[in-house]
Scaffold this motif. Structure first.
Motif, PDB file in Angstrom:
ATOM      1  N   GLY A  78       0.776  -1.235   0.000  1.00  0.00           N
ATOM      2  CA  GLY A  78       0.000   0.000   0.000  1.00  0.00           C
ATOM      3  C   GLY A  78       0.804   1.280   0.000  1.00  0.00           C
ATOM      4  N   HIS A  79       2.094   1.212  -0.346  1.00  0.00           N
ATOM      5  CA  HIS A  79       2.906   2.428  -0.351  1.00  0.00           C
ATOM      6  C   HIS A  79       2.611   3.316  -1.554  1.00  0.00           C
ATOM      7  N   CYS A  80       2.177   2.719  -2.666  1.00  0.00           N
ATOM      8  CA  CYS A  80       1.930   3.496  -3.879  1.00  0.00           C
ATOM      9  C   CYS A  80       1.070   2.674  -4.828  1.00  0.00           C
ATOM     10  N   GLU A  81       0.595   3.354  -5.874  1.00  0.00           N
ATOM     11  CA  GLU A  81      -0.222   2.698  -6.897  1.00  0.00           C
ATOM     12  C   GLU A  81       0.616   2.492  -8.163  1.00  0.00           C
ATOM     13  N   PRO A  82       0.316   1.435  -8.944  1.00  0.00           N
ATOM     14  CA  PRO A  82       1.111   1.150 -10.142  1.00  0.00           C
ATOM     15  C   PRO A  82       1.266   2.331 -11.106  1.00  0.00           C
ATOM     16  N   PRO A  83       0.200   3.107 -11.424  1.00  0.00           N
ATOM     17  CA  PRO A  83       0.410   4.217 -12.365  1.00  0.00           C
ATOM     18  C   PRO A  83       1.454   5.218 -11.893  1.00  0.00           C
ATOM     19  N   ALA A  84       1.495   5.497 -10.592  1.00  0.00           N
ATOM     20  CA  ALA A  84       2.488   6.446 -10.074  1.00  0.00           C
ATOM     21  C   ALA A  84       3.898   5.891 -10.248  1.00  0.00           C
TER      22      ALA A  84
END
Length: 341
Positions: free
Chosen positions: A188-194
């Motif tokens: 949950g640290h980041c989302e794939p698009p970012a």
């Protein structure tokens, strides 16, 4: 009155006159030492080979012998790169943040090597700073605006997606690349698009092992987002839709696949798990054309992102419920054929 022999034979203390027990992690800058009554010459003398101190980096001192700990190396790197006052209690390290592999370790990614084991610690600074890499510190400059630093283990760190890009810019084996990307998203640290956006900015998407890892990441990211969509429908009492179906006009063209479709209300939910890569404009144009075609047929399209589903599922459920309830106020939609995808 004569001077006592004991006083004549008393050696000068090798330790500074002022107590330094408040030094964070045993690391101070030359300016901080001066503020405590330790002049530069005395700090240099104490840091000679065999002395009680060490000079880890230009102007940064370790106040004990022996190797520095991982935390001491990180603090020394930030003290070297950051704009900081002589007061050790001053908050923050200025515009400087740990990035790369060391930052990933601070975030707790299992596949990231601990800072004490790293030959180099990457520190992100604004591009206008006049700093050079020194010792175990590698300077990484922000190409554009300096990103807002986050906090991990009490230290400023670059956002995970930026830390990933800086880490993967160095030689890294394919398996580690895949693991780091997957761990950053799963936890949950980041989302794939970012992540893909940062990798694209760093021009890393031309590397085959990075592209392979990104493709796997996007597939996993879509699966996670679909799971959140299922959970939102179930937990917020929405009627069950037709999941993952293709829409087609009777005897006509294919309209495209959708993630969820309520045929009685003519409402579609589409998950935006696109990745901003070189072909992003073309992908976005196709998506826009499909949405416009569906809406001309009277089908309402609700656009959801993985981040919104993660951070505000209740709010997204309200959006979908509102679209379903508004179906009675709209003209009937065109009949479409629904096929399994």
């Amino acid at each position: 009155m004569g001077t006592s022999p004991d006083m004549n034979n008393t050696p000068l203390s090798p330790h500074p006159r002022s107590p330094l027990t408040d030094a964070p992690a045993g690391v101070l800058t030359a300016a901080q030492l001066r503020a405590r009554g330790v002049p530069a010459a005395e700090a240099a003398a104490l840091s000679r080979p065999g002395g009680p101190w060490q000079q880890l980096l230009p102007g940064v001192y370790l106040l004990h012998p022996g190797p520095p700990t991982g935390e001491e190396r990180l603090r020394a790197a930030l003290l070297y790169t950051g704009r900081r006052s002589a007061d050790t209690d001053a908050a923050g390290f200025g515009e400087a943040a740990i990035t790369g592999a060391a930052a990933l370790a601070l975030y707790g990614l299992p596949s990231a090597a601990p800072p004490a084991a790293l030959d180099r610690i990457d520190v992100l600074v604004p591009r206008t700073r006049r700093l050079r890499s020194a010792g175990f510190v590698r300077i990484v400059r922000a190409a554009q605006e300096f990103p807002a630093a986050r906090e991990a283990a009490g230290l400023p760190v670059a956002p995970v997606e930026r830390a990933l890009a800086d880490a993967l810019a160095q030689p890294v084996d394919a398996l580690t690349v895949r693991r780091l990307l997957a761990e950053a998203v799963r936890e949950g640290h980041c989302e794939p698009p970012a992540v893909v956006r940062e990798l694209s900015r760093a021009r890393l998407l031309s590397r085959p092992h990075v592209v392979d890892a990104v493709d796997a990441l996007l597939a996993e990211g879509r699966a996670v987002a679909e799971g959140r969509l299922y959970a939102m429908v179930r937990e917020h009492g929405l009627p069950d839709p037709l999941w993952n179906v293709d829409l087609r006009l009777p005897g006509g063209p294919h309209l495209g696949g959708v993630d969820a479709y309520w045929p009685d209300e003519a409402v579609v939910v589409e998950l935006d798990t696109r990745a901003p890569r070189q072909d992003d404009e073309e992908v976005w144009a196709r998506y826009t054309r499909k949405r416009a075609h569906l809406e001309r047929l009277g089908i309402t399209v609700v656009h959801l992102t993985p981040r919104k589903l993660r951070d505000a599922p209740e709010q997204q459920a309200v959006v979908v419920r509102t679209a379903l309830m508004a179906a009675g106020d709209r003209p009937p939609a065109a009949h479409v054929v629904v096929l399994p995808r």
